[in-house]
Write a protein that holds these residues in place. Structure first.
Motif, PDB file in Angstrom:
ATOM      1  N   ALA A 185      71.679 -55.068 105.163  1.00  0.00           N
ATOM      2  CA  ALA A 185      72.356 -55.839 104.207  1.00  0.00           C
ATOM      3  C   ALA A 185      73.124 -56.777 104.366  1.00  0.00           C
ATOM      4  CB  ALA A 185      72.671 -54.560 103.611  1.00  0.00           C
ATOM      5  N   ASN A 186      72.751 -57.795 103.571  1.00  0.00           N
ATOM      6  CA  ASN A 186      73.542 -58.875 103.980  1.00  0.00           C
ATOM      7  C   ASN A 186      74.550 -58.405 102.466  1.00  0.00           C
ATOM      8  OD1 ASN A 186      74.568 -61.445 103.750  1.00  0.00           O
ATOM      9  ND2 ASN A 186      72.390 -62.757 103.330  1.00  0.00           N
ATOM     10  N   GLY A 187      75.522 -58.851 102.985  1.00  0.00           N
ATOM     11  CA  GLY A 187      76.698 -58.251 101.983  1.00  0.00           C
ATOM     12  C   GLY A 187      76.204 -57.223 100.669  1.00  0.00           C
ATOM     13  N   PRO A 188      76.445 -57.347  99.629  1.00  0.00           N
ATOM     14  CA  PRO A 188      76.305 -56.260  98.476  1.00  0.00           C
ATOM     15  C   PRO A 188      74.983 -56.400  98.050  1.00  0.00           C
ATOM     16  CG  PRO A 188      77.120 -59.131  97.483  1.00  0.00           C
ATOM     17  CD  PRO A 188      76.951 -58.926  99.009  1.00  0.00           C
ATOM     18  N   GLU A 189      73.677 -57.251  98.668  1.00  0.00           N
ATOM     19  CA  GLU A 189      72.613 -57.818  98.898  1.00  0.00           C
ATOM     20  C   GLU A 189      71.575 -56.353  99.801  1.00  0.00           C
ATOM     21  OE1 GLU A 189      68.304 -60.670  97.942  1.00  0.00           O
ATOM     22  OE2 GLU A 189      70.428 -61.184  97.950  1.00  0.00           O
ATOM     23  N   LEU A 190      70.854 -55.627  99.444  1.00  0.00           N
ATOM     24  CA  LEU A 190      70.040 -55.101 100.152  1.00  0.00           C
ATOM     25  C   LEU A 190      69.063 -55.584 100.177  1.00  0.00           C
ATOM     26  CD1 LEU A 190      69.614 -50.983  98.108  1.00  0.00           C
ATOM     27  CD2 LEU A 190      71.445 -52.093  99.702  1.00  0.00           C
ATOM     28  N   HIS A 191      67.827 -55.018 101.796  1.00  0.00           N
ATOM     29  CA  HIS A 191      67.365 -55.347 102.670  1.00  0.00           C
ATOM     30  C   HIS A 191      66.104 -54.508 101.828  1.00  0.00           C
ATOM     31  CE1 HIS A 191      64.316 -55.761 105.418  1.00  0.00           C
ATOM     32  NE2 HIS A 191      64.422 -56.941 105.860  1.00  0.00           N
ATOM     33  N   PRO A 192      64.964 -55.253 101.742  1.00  0.00           N
ATOM     34  CA  PRO A 192      63.785 -55.025 100.880  1.00  0.00           C
ATOM     35  C   PRO A 192      63.492 -53.605 101.185  1.00  0.00           C
ATOM     36  CG  PRO A 192      63.458 -57.498 101.321  1.00  0.00           C
ATOM     37  CD  PRO A 192      64.826 -56.999 102.130  1.00  0.00           C
ATOM     38  N   LEU A 193      63.598 -53.445 102.007  1.00  0.00           N
ATOM     39  CA  LEU A 193      63.255 -51.998 102.789  1.00  0.00           C
ATOM     40  C   LEU A 193      64.225 -51.035 101.970  1.00  0.00           C
ATOM     41  CD1 LEU A 193      62.492 -52.339 106.641  1.00  0.00           C
ATOM     42  CD2 LEU A 193      61.005 -51.049 104.843  1.00  0.00           C
ATOM     43  N   GLN A 194      65.798 -50.995 101.838  1.00  0.00           N
ATOM     44  CA  GLN A 194      66.228 -50.223 101.047  1.00  0.00           C
ATOM     45  C   GLN A 194      65.989 -50.257  99.738  1.00  0.00           C
ATOM     46  OE1 GLN A 194      69.281 -53.501 103.051  1.00  0.00           O
ATOM     47  NE2 GLN A 194      70.292 -50.872 104.180  1.00  0.00           N
ATOM     48  N   LYS A 195      65.421 -51.437  99.249  1.00  0.00           N
ATOM     49  CA  LYS A 195      65.915 -51.852  97.883  1.00  0.00           C
ATOM     50  C   LYS A 195      64.376 -50.653  97.584  1.00  0.00           C
ATOM     51  CE  LYS A 195      67.457 -55.937  97.268  1.00  0.00           C
ATOM     52  NZ  LYS A 195      67.012 -57.565  96.456  1.00  0.00           N
ATOM     53  N   ALA A 196      63.408 -50.720  98.184  1.00  0.00           N
ATOM     54  CA  ALA A 196      62.374 -49.942  98.717  1.00  0.00           C
ATOM     55  C   ALA A 196      62.373 -48.452  98.108  1.00  0.00           C
ATOM     56  CB  ALA A 196      61.185 -50.469  99.164  1.00  0.00           C
ATOM     57  N   PHE A 197      63.272 -48.069  99.322  1.00  0.00           N
ATOM     58  CA  PHE A 197      63.221 -46.648  99.668  1.00  0.00           C
ATOM     59  C   PHE A 197      63.890 -45.939  98.026  1.00  0.00           C
ATOM     60  CE2 PHE A 197      61.322 -46.985 104.074  1.00  0.00           C
ATOM     61  CZ  PHE A 197      61.840 -45.132 104.762  1.00  0.00           C
ATOM     62  N   MET A 198      65.182 -46.967  98.100  1.00  0.00           N
ATOM     63  CA  MET A 198      66.154 -46.376  96.687  1.00  0.00           C
ATOM     64  C   MET A 198      65.050 -46.501  95.159  1.00  0.00           C
ATOM     65  SD  MET A 198      69.385 -48.188  94.974  1.00  0.00           S
ATOM     66  CE  MET A 198      68.479 -49.395  94.620  1.00  0.00           C
ATOM     67  N   GLU A 199      64.362 -47.396  95.444  1.00  0.00           N
ATOM     68  CA  GLU A 199      63.029 -47.425  94.020  1.00  0.00           C
ATOM     69  C   GLU A 199      62.411 -46.364  93.943  1.00  0.00           C
ATOM     70  OE1 GLU A 199      62.365 -51.626  93.566  1.00  0.00           O
ATOM     71  OE2 GLU A 199      64.573 -52.099  92.785  1.00  0.00           O
ATOM     72  N   GLY A 200      62.170 -45.936  95.326  1.00  0.00           N
ATOM     73  CA  GLY A 200      60.258 -44.943  95.122  1.00  0.00           C
ATOM     74  C   GLY A 200      61.253 -43.676  95.561  1.00  0.00           C
ATOM     75  N   PHE A 201      62.914 -43.755  95.019  1.00  0.00           N
ATOM     76  CA  PHE A 201      62.588 -42.442  95.371  1.00  0.00           C
ATOM     77  C   PHE A 201      62.872 -41.653  97.528  1.00  0.00           C
ATOM     78  CE2 PHE A 201      62.443 -42.710  91.329  1.00  0.00           C
ATOM     79  CZ  PHE A 201      64.423 -42.404  90.804  1.00  0.00           C
ATOM     80  N   ALA A 202      62.428 -42.405  97.984  1.00  0.00           N
ATOM     81  CA  ALA A 202      62.069 -42.038  99.601  1.00  0.00           C
ATOM     82  C   ALA A 202      63.335 -41.867  99.832  1.00  0.00           C
ATOM     83  CB  ALA A 202      61.307 -44.155 100.149  1.00  0.00           C
ATOM     84  N   ALA A 203      64.239 -41.641 100.045  1.00  0.00           N
ATOM     85  CA  ALA A 203      65.955 -41.377 100.715  1.00  0.00           C
ATOM     86  C   ALA A 203      66.303 -39.754  98.977  1.00  0.00           C
ATOM     87  CB  ALA A 203      66.565 -42.270 100.794  1.00  0.00           C
ATOM     88  N   GLN A 204      65.522 -38.939  99.670  1.00  0.00           N
ATOM     89  CA  GLN A 204      66.187 -37.840  98.596  1.00  0.00           C
ATOM     90  C   GLN A 204      67.162 -36.890  99.667  1.00  0.00           C
ATOM     91  OE1 GLN A 204      63.259 -34.630  98.033  1.00  0.00           O
ATOM     92  NE2 GLN A 204      61.696 -35.888  97.421  1.00  0.00           N
ATOM     93  N   CYS A 205      67.830 -36.341 101.196  1.00  0.00           N
ATOM     94  CA  CYS A 205      69.453 -35.530 101.427  1.00  0.00           C
ATOM     95  C   CYS A 205      69.107 -37.036 102.268  1.00  0.00           C
ATOM     96  CB  CYS A 205      68.822 -34.740 102.021  1.00  0.00           C
ATOM     97  SG  CYS A 205      68.372 -35.002 104.001  1.00  0.00           S
TER      98      CYS A 205
END
Length: 160
Positions: free
Chosen positions: A81-101
């Motif tokens: 992340a760059n401060g409050p801006e997430l990396h595209p991977l982090q955004k994609a994991f969040m938006e795609g529900f790729a991180a459950q636990c």
């Protein structure tokens, strides 16, 4: 037990620590440097939760001796992340529900980052191969693979 001075770059910050001989990098990162993003999973190199990048290549920090990073560049998910801006991977994991636990997520993100740094347009099979050393017990992997492919597309749009 004698301590060894180790100087390395951790997430773009010069870091100097004294480490016990034979200490695993994950312990030094978590306890010495205070970076709690690599997760201690199996402590045997089987699960990938502790994956970090050393000079851009994925390594299991539970099996890496801390002394071996002398003069090297170590990146953890704290570098994404760059401060409050997430990396595209982090955004994609969040938006795609790729991180459950979320326990495998740091290792998955770092393995995916290394892949996308070396191959910005991977095939589905290449993504699967890149994360094959990371175990997830929650998602069934499809959301993770889809998130990495989505991030690849986002990163390619940024370059154009």
């Amino acid at each position: 037990m004698a301590k060894t001075p180790v100087t390395f770059t951790l997430n773009d910050a010069e870091t100097a620590l004294f480490v016990d001989g034979g200490a695993a990098l994950i312990e030094v990162l978590r306890r010495g440097a205070g970076d709690l993003t690599p997760k201690q999973g199996c402590a045997q190199g089987s699960c990938g939760a502790c994956t970090v990048l050393i000079d851009g290549e994925p390594h299991l920090s539970c099996l890496t001796l801390a002394e071996t990073v002398q003069g090297k560049r170590v990146n953890t998910t704290a570098s994404l992340a760059n401060g409050p801006e997430l990396h595209p991977l982090q955004k994609a994991f969040m938006e795609g529900f790729a991180a459950q636990c979320g326990y495998c997520t740091p290792g998955m993100l770092m393995s995916a980052k290394s892949l996308l740094d070396h191959n910005p347009n991977p095939s589905r099979d290449e993504v699967i191969e890149a994360i094959s050393g990371n175990l997830c017990r929650c998602t069934g992997y499809e959301p993770i693979v889809d998130a990495i492919l989505a991030a690849s597309t986002q990163l390619q749009r940024r370059v154009v």
